[in-house]
Design a protein around this motif. Structure first.
Motif, mmCIF file in Angstrom:
data_model
loop_
_atom_site.group_PDB
_atom_site.id
_atom_site.type_symbol
_atom_site.label_atom_id
_atom_site.label_comp_id
_atom_site.label_asym_id
_atom_site.label_seq_id
_atom_site.Cartn_x
_atom_site.Cartn_y
_atom_site.Cartn_z
ATOM 1 N N GLY A 10 -0.854 6.840 -3.308
ATOM 2 C CA GLY A 10 -0.118 5.780 -2.629
ATOM 3 C C GLY A 10 -0.924 5.216 -1.479
ATOM 4 N N ILE A 11 -0.310 4.397 -0.669
ATOM 5 C CA ILE A 11 -1.052 3.741 0.407
ATOM 6 C C ILE A 11 -1.587 4.742 1.416
ATOM 7 N N SER A 37 -0.500 3.180 -8.691
ATOM 8 C CA SER A 37 0.025 1.826 -8.552
ATOM 9 C C SER A 37 -0.132 1.076 -9.883
ATOM 10 N N SER A 42 5.157 3.260 -2.832
ATOM 11 C CA SER A 42 4.441 2.253 -2.040
ATOM 12 C C SER A 42 4.631 0.857 -2.612
ATOM 13 N N PRO A 139 1.843 -3.873 -0.540
ATOM 14 C CA PRO A 139 1.206 -2.610 -0.925
ATOM 15 C C PRO A 139 0.428 -2.664 -2.231
ATOM 16 N N GLY A 305 5.660 3.863 6.092
ATOM 17 C CA GLY A 305 4.340 4.055 5.513
ATOM 18 C C GLY A 305 3.379 2.931 5.873
ATOM 19 N N ILE A 306 3.855 1.682 5.814
ATOM 20 C CA ILE A 306 3.008 0.544 6.140
ATOM 21 C C ILE A 306 2.705 0.504 7.628
ATOM 22 N N PHE A 309 0.084 4.021 8.045
ATOM 23 C CA PHE A 309 -0.872 4.559 7.084
ATOM 24 C C PHE A 309 -2.306 4.621 7.605
#
Length: 326
Positions: A10-11, A37, A42, A139, A305-306, A309
């Motif tokens: 993920g991110i 992805s 994400s 993402p 998360g964004i 990260f």
């Protein structure tokens, strides 16, 4: 040469791998994940920089992580292939709120006056609010961008489900654990739990500003608008709930009438990896032959998360710096 593995694509995982590569270009870095992805949590995220559903015991470090991520995303805005963009809008509340710790990080932050609240949201009883300019990072686009750089720099990707860290301990010198909600099973961390989120992607070109309150949000991406939200604690259901979807649409239209008649593109569900405190720390394990392996945990980002990260990826590198042989 050190042999490093990152669990999770993920991110958080791809960015941790990329940050390690940039600092240690001669290290061998491998990503191991069972899913990639665009089939990750994400990919469901709106990509909005805004601290949300995250806790951390170290407020100074949290502030730095937030700022580092904001600065990194802003550096990507001029790249057409990275998925970053500026957006401005309103966050409002039916309660009196304090100025948040992150207000100096965003741009053009200001509090809304009572008359502005009444004028902009005449049918809602908001008591406080703020206007600011922040960043979005889509993402799926960013993960593709970061993955290309990772592979170009010699990074390796392996598909597979890691059931125990000892599986990797004999092969790698360092394990970076970015498995998100999977940490509950992988390392037995019962402090990790899902907060289910359901969203709708719509075409609504008349929407020019984001909106969010305690319950719902309308956020901009490059070719759509994302409507939420839900924060169902402890809920693992990944199926789209039609009643919830109707409620999300109806309530967002009440708050932003310009959304009326918006074309629905798709529905999505994701599980935010919430933890009682973000876990970003180092430990050492030893196998039956006495070989030591360093583990750096980087999970529990909740709905941020964004927002976190890249700052977390840089902190992972700081923890690696303590290893003299890198």
């Amino acid at each position: 040469m050190s042999n490093i593995v990152v669990i999770g694509a993920g991110i958080v995982g791809i960015s941790s791998a990329l940050a390690v590569q940039r600092k240690y270009p001669h290290a061998k870095v491998t990503i191991v994940a069972d899913q990639f992805s665009p089939n990750l949590t994400s990919d469901v995220a709106a990509g909005f920089w805004w601290p949300y559903l995250v806790k951390f015991h170290n407020p100074d470090l949290l502030n730095r992580i937030c700022r580092d991520t904001f600065d990194y995303i802003s550096s990507l805005v001029e790249r057409e292939d990275a998925g970053a963009m500026w957006q401005s809008g309103h966050e409002v509340s039916r309660e009196e709120t304090e100025i948040p710790f992150w207000s100096p990080i965003v741009r053009e932050y200001r509090r809304l006056s009572p008359s502005e609240l009444a004028d902009r949201f005449p049918h809602q009883e908001y008591k406080s609010g703020q206007f600011f300019t922040t960043l979005a990072l889509e993402p799926t686009i960013y993960i593709s961008y970061a993955t290309r750089e990772f592979i170009t720099k010699g990074g390796l990707i392996r598909q597979g489900k890691v059931k125990n860290l000892n599986e990797l301990a004999g092969e790698f010198d360092v394990i970076i654990n970015c498995c998100g909600i999977g940490a509950r099973e992988l390392v037995g961390d019962e402090e990790v739990s899902p907060i289910r989120g359901q969203i709708i992607r719509v075409r609504a070109p008349r929407v020019k500003h984001f909106f969010c309150d305690q319950d719902y949000y309308c956020l901009l991406n490059s070719n759509c608008v994302i409507l939420g939200g839900t924060h169902d604690e402890g809920e693992w259901d990944m199926e789209v709930n039609e009643e919830t979807a109707k409620r999300i649409m109806d309530e967002n239209v009440k708050r932003m009438p310009v959304l009326k008649g918006a074309e629905v593109i798709s529905h999505h569900v994701g599980l935010r990896p919430f933890r009682t405190s973000l876990r970003i720390e180092k430990e050492t394990i030893r196998n039956e032959k006495g070989k030591e392996t360093t583990i750096i945990h980087n999970y529990g980002h909740g709905g941020s998360g964004i927002t976190l990260f890249w700052g977390c990826a840089l902190h992972v590198v700081e923890l690696l710096d303590e290893r003299s042989h890198l």
